[in-house]
Enzyme design. Structure first.
Site, PDB file in Angstrom:
ATOM      1  N   GLY A 153       0.813  -1.206   0.000  1.00 16.54           N
ATOM      2  CA  GLY A 153       0.000   0.000   0.000  1.00 16.54           C
ATOM      3  C   GLY A 153       0.846   1.255   0.000  1.00 16.54           C
ATOM      4  N   ASN A 154       2.037   1.190   0.602  1.00 22.00           N
ATOM      5  CA  ASN A 154       2.927   2.345   0.637  1.00 22.00           C
ATOM      6  C   ASN A 154       3.622   2.571  -0.700  1.00 22.00           C
ATOM      7  OD1 ASN A 154       2.500   3.122   3.351  1.00 22.00           O
ATOM      8  ND2 ASN A 154       3.803   1.451   4.028  1.00 22.00           N
ATOM      9  N   LYS A 159       7.245  -8.916   5.541  1.00 22.34           N
ATOM     10  CA  LYS A 159       7.585  -9.288   4.170  1.00 22.34           C
ATOM     11  C   LYS A 159       8.648 -10.383   4.156  1.00 22.34           C
ATOM     12  CE  LYS A 159       6.541  -4.714   2.302  1.00 22.34           C
ATOM     13  NZ  LYS A 159       5.755  -4.353   3.482  1.00 22.34           N
ATOM     14  N   LYS A 191      -0.726  -7.884   4.398  1.00 29.96           N
ATOM     15  CA  LYS A 191      -1.006  -8.478   3.075  1.00 29.96           C
ATOM     16  C   LYS A 191       0.094  -9.444   2.638  1.00 29.96           C
ATOM     17  CE  LYS A 191       2.015  -5.899   0.639  1.00 29.96           C
ATOM     18  NZ  LYS A 191       3.090  -6.379  -0.240  1.00 29.96           N
ATOM     19  N   LYS A 229       0.284  -3.224  13.229  1.00 30.97           N
ATOM     20  CA  LYS A 229       0.196  -2.856  11.815  1.00 30.97           C
ATOM     21  C   LYS A 229      -0.014  -1.355  11.629  1.00 30.97           C
ATOM     22  CE  LYS A 229      -0.167  -3.435   7.374  1.00 30.97           C
ATOM     23  NZ  LYS A 229       1.044  -3.743   6.580  1.00 30.97           N
TER      24      LYS A 229
END
Length: 314
Positions: A14-15, A277, A215, A132
């Site tokens: 999203g970033n 990640k 995500k 988050k």
């Protein structure tokens, strides 16, 4: 490593996007190109994206409107999450379809964006330990606390201060067999935006929860379930760094999962940003013996050729 790629999963943070549709149209062009190039080569492509900044902003905008006009109803985070899935999916579909049009392929390939409900555990420790980051970045912790006096605030990987919310681990997806069928039909598939809306099953009913699933964890699980051959994680930086944003920062070009696990135990990669990640990539690589790559949105084409980014192997 499987050199014959049938299913490719691309995860865009999203970033790596913005809250400006005009900017996103440009930012998504490299992703759209790589998706179309791969489907032309007979590869099934599934795209996921983050939504932390976007869902946080929607949540704030609508709830701020309530402060000035009570006719605007208050919004829960799961509802903002659902709205952001549609908002982001809309822009992603346009970018991909424009690329299909540019290649006269609009009648050969189709695109499907699937609203995603993700199953989580009601007893996940995340419900009491928010990690988050979502919403806007602030220069100082005082600015962030002024905006969010009742929320936990953290420093987010050298980029500023943000509020954090609960981020439970995904354990399954509503309609996973349908997702598989859409992907295996050759349709460009967009799903698990923001990791999906966290839901629990209780008393034989599905109940949505207020939280944001990371995500990347969601994407790694999805990649395993759809038998992906390559996982490409696209974020705001060009790879994984030790001591990021300091004078001692050092980029990692290629690393094994064992070496990476050791580094995670020794360094702070950001529990709400890069660390998930890395753990998601480790999980995918260890379970499939395939490769995961972490890179930025500008280096996608080179990364998929193993020329850019951080390459994670077994």
């Amino acid at each position: 490593m499987n050199n014959k790629i049938k299913n490719l999963v691309i995860s865009v943070g999203g970033n790596a996007l913005s809250n400006d549709p005009k900017k996103d149209a440009v930012l998504l062009e490299p992703i759209a190109k790589i998706i179309v190039n791969n489907v032309k080569n007979g590869i099934n492509v599934l795209l996921t994206t983050g939504n932390g900044p976007q869902s946080g902003e929607l949540f704030d905008i609508i709830n701020d409107a309530n402060k000035t006009n009570s006719k605007h109803l208050l919004m829960k985070l799961d509802e903002a999450n659902a709205m952001s899935q549609g908002y982001i999916g809309f822009h992603v579909m346009k970018a991909i379809y424009n690329e299909l049009l540019a290649n006269n392929l609009e009648n050969k390939y189709s695109i499907n964006c699937l609203e995603t409900l993700t199953i989580v555990d009601e007893n996940d420790v995340a419900w009491t330990q928010p990690t988050k980051p979502i919403g806007a970045f602030f220069k100082t912790i005082d600015e962030a606390k002024q905006q969010y006096p009742n929320d936990k605030i953290i420093e987010d990987a050298g980029r500023g201060y943000r509020k954090v919310v609960s981020s439970p681990k995904p354990i399954g997806f509503v309609g996973i067999e349908g997702i598989k069928k859409v992907l295996n039909s050759g349709c460009i598939t967009i799903t698990s935006i923001g990791g999906g809306i966290p839901c629990i099953i209780k008393n034989n009913k599905i109940i949505s929860m207020e939280g944001i699933i990371d995500k990347d964890y969601s994407t790694a699980l999805l990649a395993n379930l759809i038998c992906a051959d390559l996982l490409l994680i696209v974020t705001a930086v060009d790879g994984v760094y030790i001591d990021y944003n300091t004078k001692n920062e050092k980029k990692i070009d290629k690393i094994s999962t064992i070496e990476l696990e050791k580094l995670i135990s020794e360094y702070d990669f950001g529990k709400g940003s890069m660390e998930p990640k890395l753990k998601a990539a480790i999980n995918f690589v260890n379970k499939t013996d395939n490769i995961a790559i972490i890179t930025n949105i500008n280096d996608v084409e080179d990364a998929i050729k193993f020329k850019k980014g951080t390459i994670i192997i077994k």
